[in-house]
Design a protein around this motif. Structure first.
Motif, PDB file in Angstrom:
ATOM      1  N   ARG A  30     -70.135  33.862  47.060  1.00  0.00           N
ATOM      2  CA  ARG A  30     -70.686  35.133  47.520  1.00  0.00           C
ATOM      3  C   ARG A  30     -72.159  35.282  47.106  1.00  0.00           C
ATOM      4  O   ARG A  30     -72.984  35.780  47.865  1.00  0.00           O
ATOM      5  CB  ARG A  30     -69.871  36.304  46.937  1.00  0.00           C
ATOM      6  N   ARG A  33     -74.868  33.762  49.199  1.00  0.00           N
ATOM      7  CA  ARG A  33     -75.158  34.418  50.478  1.00  0.00           C
ATOM      8  C   ARG A  33     -75.670  35.846  50.323  1.00  0.00           C
ATOM      9  O   ARG A  33     -75.948  36.515  51.302  1.00  0.00           O
ATOM     10  CB  ARG A  33     -73.888  34.418  51.342  1.00  0.00           C
ATOM     11  N   ALA A  34     -75.790  36.314  49.069  1.00  0.00           N
ATOM     12  CA  ALA A  34     -76.225  37.697  48.831  1.00  0.00           C
ATOM     13  C   ALA A  34     -77.713  37.847  49.130  1.00  0.00           C
ATOM     14  O   ALA A  34     -78.543  37.052  48.674  1.00  0.00           O
ATOM     15  CB  ALA A  34     -75.949  38.088  47.387  1.00  0.00           C
ATOM     16  N   THR A  36     -79.044  41.405  49.689  1.00  0.00           N
ATOM     17  CA  THR A  36     -79.430  42.804  49.501  1.00  0.00           C
ATOM     18  C   THR A  36     -78.882  43.330  48.171  1.00  0.00           C
ATOM     19  O   THR A  36     -77.907  42.782  47.636  1.00  0.00           O
ATOM     20  CB  THR A  36     -78.875  43.693  50.627  1.00  0.00           C
ATOM     21  N   LEU A  38     -77.088  45.940  47.661  1.00  0.00           N
ATOM     22  CA  LEU A  38     -75.701  46.352  47.832  1.00  0.00           C
ATOM     23  C   LEU A  38     -74.759  45.164  47.739  1.00  0.00           C
ATOM     24  O   LEU A  38     -73.694  45.248  47.118  1.00  0.00           O
ATOM     25  CB  LEU A  38     -75.516  47.065  49.175  1.00  0.00           C
ATOM     26  N   GLN A  39     -75.128  44.037  48.351  1.00  0.00           N
ATOM     27  CA  GLN A  39     -74.290  42.840  48.270  1.00  0.00           C
ATOM     28  C   GLN A  39     -74.155  42.353  46.832  1.00  0.00           C
ATOM     29  O   GLN A  39     -73.066  41.963  46.402  1.00  0.00           O
ATOM     30  CB  GLN A  39     -74.872  41.743  49.168  1.00  0.00           C
ATOM     31  N   VAL A  40     -75.244  42.379  46.089  1.00  0.00           N
ATOM     32  CA  VAL A  40     -75.197  41.995  44.678  1.00  0.00           C
ATOM     33  C   VAL A  40     -74.272  42.928  43.902  1.00  0.00           C
ATOM     34  O   VAL A  40     -73.457  42.496  43.080  1.00  0.00           O
ATOM     35  CB  VAL A  40     -76.618  42.010  44.068  1.00  0.00           C
ATOM     36  N   GLU A  41     -74.376  44.215  44.175  1.00  0.00           N
ATOM     37  CA  GLU A  41     -73.548  45.199  43.493  1.00  0.00           C
ATOM     38  C   GLU A  41     -72.062  44.963  43.776  1.00  0.00           C
ATOM     39  O   GLU A  41     -71.231  45.021  42.867  1.00  0.00           O
ATOM     40  CB  GLU A  41     -73.951  46.604  43.943  1.00  0.00           C
ATOM     41  N   LEU A  42     -71.719  44.672  45.009  1.00  0.00           N
ATOM     42  CA  LEU A  42     -70.323  44.444  45.375  1.00  0.00           C
ATOM     43  C   LEU A  42     -69.774  43.180  44.720  1.00  0.00           C
ATOM     44  O   LEU A  42     -68.609  43.131  44.319  1.00  0.00           O
ATOM     45  CB  LEU A  42     -70.187  44.358  46.898  1.00  0.00           C
ATOM     46  N   ILE A  43     -70.621  42.163  44.586  1.00  0.00           N
ATOM     47  CA  ILE A  43     -70.195  40.924  43.926  1.00  0.00           C
ATOM     48  C   ILE A  43     -69.848  41.198  42.475  1.00  0.00           C
ATOM     49  O   ILE A  43     -68.799  40.778  41.967  1.00  0.00           O
ATOM     50  CB  ILE A  43     -71.309  39.857  44.016  1.00  0.00           C
ATOM     51  N   ARG A  92     -77.868  45.521  39.183  1.00  0.00           N
ATOM     52  CA  ARG A  92     -76.928  46.606  39.494  1.00  0.00           C
ATOM     53  C   ARG A  92     -77.302  47.888  38.747  1.00  0.00           C
ATOM     54  O   ARG A  92     -77.280  48.985  39.316  1.00  0.00           O
ATOM     55  CB  ARG A  92     -75.517  46.165  39.113  1.00  0.00           C
TER      56      ARG A  92
END
Length: 249
Positions: A30, A33-34, A36, A38-43, A92
């Motif tokens: 993941r 491919r991050a 943004t 938000l993507q980092v936060e979700l990971i 984050r």
């Protein structure tokens, strides 16, 4: 901080390795491919969820024999020479400060970051901290309430810290140094937190990043400096090299 073993058959190294590798598996693909914040936060949320599940399971199986002294508003452990964080954690937290705090709260955090950084820059001029490592209040600590202002996204090291001896915590804080007293706490939380951090570092190495642990105050000094800084840190991992921790033990 010392660790109080909760059971003679607790396989510390085995659990550490399994959690570390599990987090690496969750994060590595993941992370590659991050693109943004938000993507980092979700990971990172996925990794933290895994950590919490493991902590709960291990605490059920190996309950600590003595009650924890920790409680809301007790902030002795929020004073350290450095608060260590993985780059994902720092990003984050900076995003939380930037998007979920009021203008007054952000301004207060920025002021505390600047205050601690001024003192750290003086220490940086020395070959090493003189004698013992001085402790500083975390800039994310509300000095009036004694509460963490980013509790929901606090670093893993904070999630893992715990104490069974309030007197030792007070003595360490009163000494003004990290060497002021030995803090004894439950091994489970600490083991899981350290293992998850190791997993995040391993995932970074797996996708070609360097093995870095950040000083959270230094990282916030960089990440809160401009609206573009968080995205820059995602696009260019070396952007946070200046925030690397000076101590690793």
């Amino acid at each position: 901080m010392g660790a109080k073993r909760v059971s003679g058959d607790f396989d510390l190294q085995g659990y550490h390795s399994r959690i570390r590798d599990g987090v690496c598996d969750i994060v590595a693909d993941r992370l590659s491919r991050a693109a943004t914040p938000l993507q980092v936060e979700l990971i990172l949320e996925k990794a933290v969820e895994f950590a919490e599940e493991m902590t709960a399971d291990l605490q059920r199986r190996y309950p600590i024999s003595e009650p924890l002294a920790c409680s809301a508003g007790c902030s002795f452990c929020c004073h350290n020479h450095e608060v260590h964080a993985a780059p994902l954690e720092a990003i984050r937290i900076a995003r939380y400060v930037s998007t979920r705090m009021t203008d007054n709260q952000r301004s207060a955090v920025a002021g505390r970051v600047a205050e601690v950084m001024a003192q750290k820059r003086e220490i940086d001029k020395l070959a090493r901290p003189p004698g013992t490592r001085r402790i500083f209040p975390c800039p994310l600590l509300d000095p009036e309430s004694g509460l963490c202002q980013v509790y929901d996204v606090r670093p893993l090291v904070c999630r893992g810290h715990n104490s069974i001896d309030l007197g030792a915590c007070r003595a360490r804080h009163a000494s003004g140094t990290e060497e002021g007293a030995r803090i004894l706490g439950g091994v489970v939380q600490r083991t899981v937190a350290q293992a998850v951090l190791s997993g995040l570092r391993k995932a970074g190495l797996k996708i070609g990043d360097t093995d870095r642990v950040l000083d959270l105050t230094r990282a916030l000094d960089v990440l809160l400096a401009s609206p573009e800084a968080i995205q820059e840190a995602i696009d260019n991992p070396a952007y946070l090299d200046v925030a690397s921790a000076r101590t690793r033990d």
